[in-house]
Design an enzyme around this catalytic site. Structure first.
Site, PDB file in Angstrom:
ATOM      1  N   LEU A  37     -25.291 -10.632   5.149  1.00  0.00           N
ATOM      2  CA  LEU A  37     -24.647 -11.169   6.132  1.00  0.00           C
ATOM      3  C   LEU A  37     -25.013 -10.470   7.645  1.00  0.00           C
ATOM      4  CD1 LEU A  37     -21.048 -11.647   4.792  1.00  0.00           C
ATOM      5  CD2 LEU A  37     -22.805 -13.365   5.264  1.00  0.00           C
TER       6      LEU A  37
ATOM      7  N   GLY B 202      -5.000  -0.997  -0.161  1.00  0.00           N
ATOM      8  CA  GLY B 202      -3.998  -0.967  -0.919  1.00  0.00           C
ATOM      9  C   GLY B 202      -4.474  -1.935  -2.376  1.00  0.00           C
ATOM     10  N   HIS B 203      -3.816  -2.054  -3.287  1.00  0.00           N
ATOM     11  CA  HIS B 203      -3.817  -3.008  -4.253  1.00  0.00           C
ATOM     12  C   HIS B 203      -2.520  -3.703  -4.870  1.00  0.00           C
ATOM     13  CE1 HIS B 203      -8.126  -2.327  -5.285  1.00  0.00           C
ATOM     14  NE2 HIS B 203      -8.037  -1.074  -5.146  1.00  0.00           N
TER      15      HIS B 203
ATOM     16  N   ASN C 134       0.773  -1.970  -4.959  1.00  0.00           N
ATOM     17  CA  ASN C 134       1.177  -1.423  -3.896  1.00  0.00           C
ATOM     18  C   ASN C 134       1.694  -2.506  -3.012  1.00  0.00           C
ATOM     19  OD1 ASN C 134      -2.006   0.111  -3.688  1.00  0.00           O
ATOM     20  ND2 ASN C 134      -0.245   1.123  -4.330  1.00  0.00           N
ATOM     21  N   TYR C 135       1.077  -3.641  -3.094  1.00  0.00           N
ATOM     22  CA  TYR C 135       1.985  -4.669  -2.226  1.00  0.00           C
ATOM     23  C   TYR C 135       3.160  -5.224  -2.782  1.00  0.00           C
ATOM     24  CZ  TYR C 135      -3.012  -4.893  -1.004  1.00  0.00           C
ATOM     25  OH  TYR C 135      -4.169  -4.364  -0.452  1.00  0.00           O
TER      26      TYR C 135
ATOM     27  N   ASP D 224      -1.887  -9.778  -6.128  1.00  0.00           N
ATOM     28  CA  ASP D 224      -2.979 -10.412  -5.982  1.00  0.00           C
ATOM     29  C   ASP D 224      -3.045 -11.645  -6.148  1.00  0.00           C
ATOM     30  OD1 ASP D 224      -4.062  -7.995  -5.581  1.00  0.00           O
ATOM     31  OD2 ASP D 224      -5.273  -7.462  -7.152  1.00  0.00           O
TER      32      ASP D 224
END
Length: 385
Positions: free
Chosen positions: A69, A133-134, A137-138, A164
């Site tokens: 990209l 974050g993962h 965390n969210y 996720d």
């Protein structure tokens, strides 16, 4: 011959990432969309974590175009793909796509009908927008991870499902489906800002409802504090899920266990002061026999007692086999597309691609000659499998 899915004819450009973005692209591909996956040489962290090539379940049904990209020669190719696309999916941190030259303003100017799907943990704005974050965390900041604790225990939840996949990829796919309908009416595209933290909170709307009623943590029938909504260990080390929530199911449940006249259980379903004693007794009862015994005992009832199956065992359950809920693709057992459509069913169009497997095909679709493609390969702008 298989019938085309409900998204047949929809063209999607997906910038390779990890977790919810690929899952969103998979959902669209399962429903018939043509998804071109822009991957970089060497793959991504996702390919290291989940395995690349044929084992990357989230890439099933997609076409892999391996492209740099940052290479000036590649930008025009990407813009050409975006120019003819209906949907774009990206999961970078805020500002990355703009720095690469593929920000929403640029892309929508080129293609005003484009639905530009942005997948992040915290959203495109706000004090945490640029932070890493993962999943946990969210879910934690959304107030949802705390609800995953067993009553009195540490908070946790199944990995990747809440933030996720559910709060992220599924919500973005829902947003894209909504936007496709609106674009069909207005002829205009738009940007979708999907934040996993916010999506996780939406998934937990019912729990926030219970919290508002004061019926949570210790007083709630579904937070693992109730004896009739929990899992119990059996004599063979296997587990059984017990959920006779409704009074009529609870009555037949205790009858099957011979507890209809027992003062600890009869008429005590929602007496929270009795729950600890009831739970202790049920734990002893279920630990007295192997899981198969309890499966047989409750096999013909609506008492909501079902085995806790492993990922290895779930595909072998008679119900899942009858529904063909799992399929084998390139030697990998995986869930079949869902939900089901009566007239335009979804399907897995092809196995997950090898890195750059479709580079040549997709570039030829754009009108490039074999010589032009060879020149781009030599310059490192693209790679072929």
């Amino acid at each position: 011959m298989s019938r085309p899915g409900p998204l047949a004819g929809i063209k999607v450009v997906e910038f390779a990432g990890i977790g919810p973005g690929p899952f969103c692209g998979m959902l669209l591909a399962d429903m018939g969309a043509e998804v071109t996956l822009l991957e970089r040489a060497g793959g991504t962290f996702a390919s290291q974590l989940f395995g690349g090539g044929r084992k990357a379940v989230a890439n099933r049904g997609k076409k892999s175009l391996c492209i740099d990209l940052k290479n000036p020669e590649a930008k025009a190719l990407v813009m050409q793909l975006i120019g003819e696309a209906d949907v774009l999916i990206e999961g970078f941190r805020p500002g990355v796509m703009e720095r690469l030259g593929f920000g929403p303003d640029t892309c929508l100017e080129l293609n005003p009908r484009l639905i530009y799907g942005r997948m992040t943990g915290w959203g495109q704005s706000g004090p945490l927008a640029a932070r890493a974050g993962h999943d946990a965390n969210y879910a934690a900041l959304a107030g949802v991870l705390d609800t995953g604790r067993r009553h009195g225990g540490a908070p946790w939840a199944p990995p990747t499902l809440i933030g996720d996949m559910g709060g992220g990829g599924l919500m973005l796919a829902w947003g894209i489906a909504c936007a496709l309908i609106e674009t069909g009416r207005s002829g205009q595209g738009q940007v979708i800002d999907a934040a996993m933290c916010e999506g996780a909170a939406v998934l937990a709307h019912g729990l926030f409802n219970l919290e508002a009623l004061g019926e949570w943590q210790g007083k709630c029938a579904i937070d693992s504090s109730a004896p009739f909504y929990d899992v119990y260990a059996c004599a063979d080390g296997q587990w059984i899920s017990v959920c006779p929530l409704e009074p009529q199911f609870y009555q037949t449940f205790i009858k099957r266990l011979g507890l209809s006249e027992d003062p600890d259980f009869a008429g005590q379903q929602y007496d929270t002061t009795r729950w600890p004693v009831m739970k202790q007794r049920l734990a002893v009862i279920f630990a007295s026999s192997p899981r198969a015994h309890w499966e047989q005992l409750f096999d013909d009832t609506d008492d909501c007692v079902w085995p806790v199956l492993s990922m290895q065992d779930a595909p072998m359950h008679p119900h899942n086999q009858a529904r063909q809920a799992f399929v084998d693709i390139a030697g990998v057992r995986q869930p079949a597309p869902a939900p089901r459509f009566s007239r335009t069913p979804g399907s897995i169009q092809s196995p997950p691609p090898l890195l750059g497997e479709h580079t040549q095909q997709r570039l030829m679709d754009l009108g490039l000659s074999s010589e032009e493609i060879a020149r781009l390969v030599a310059l490192g702008a693209v790679s072929v499998a």
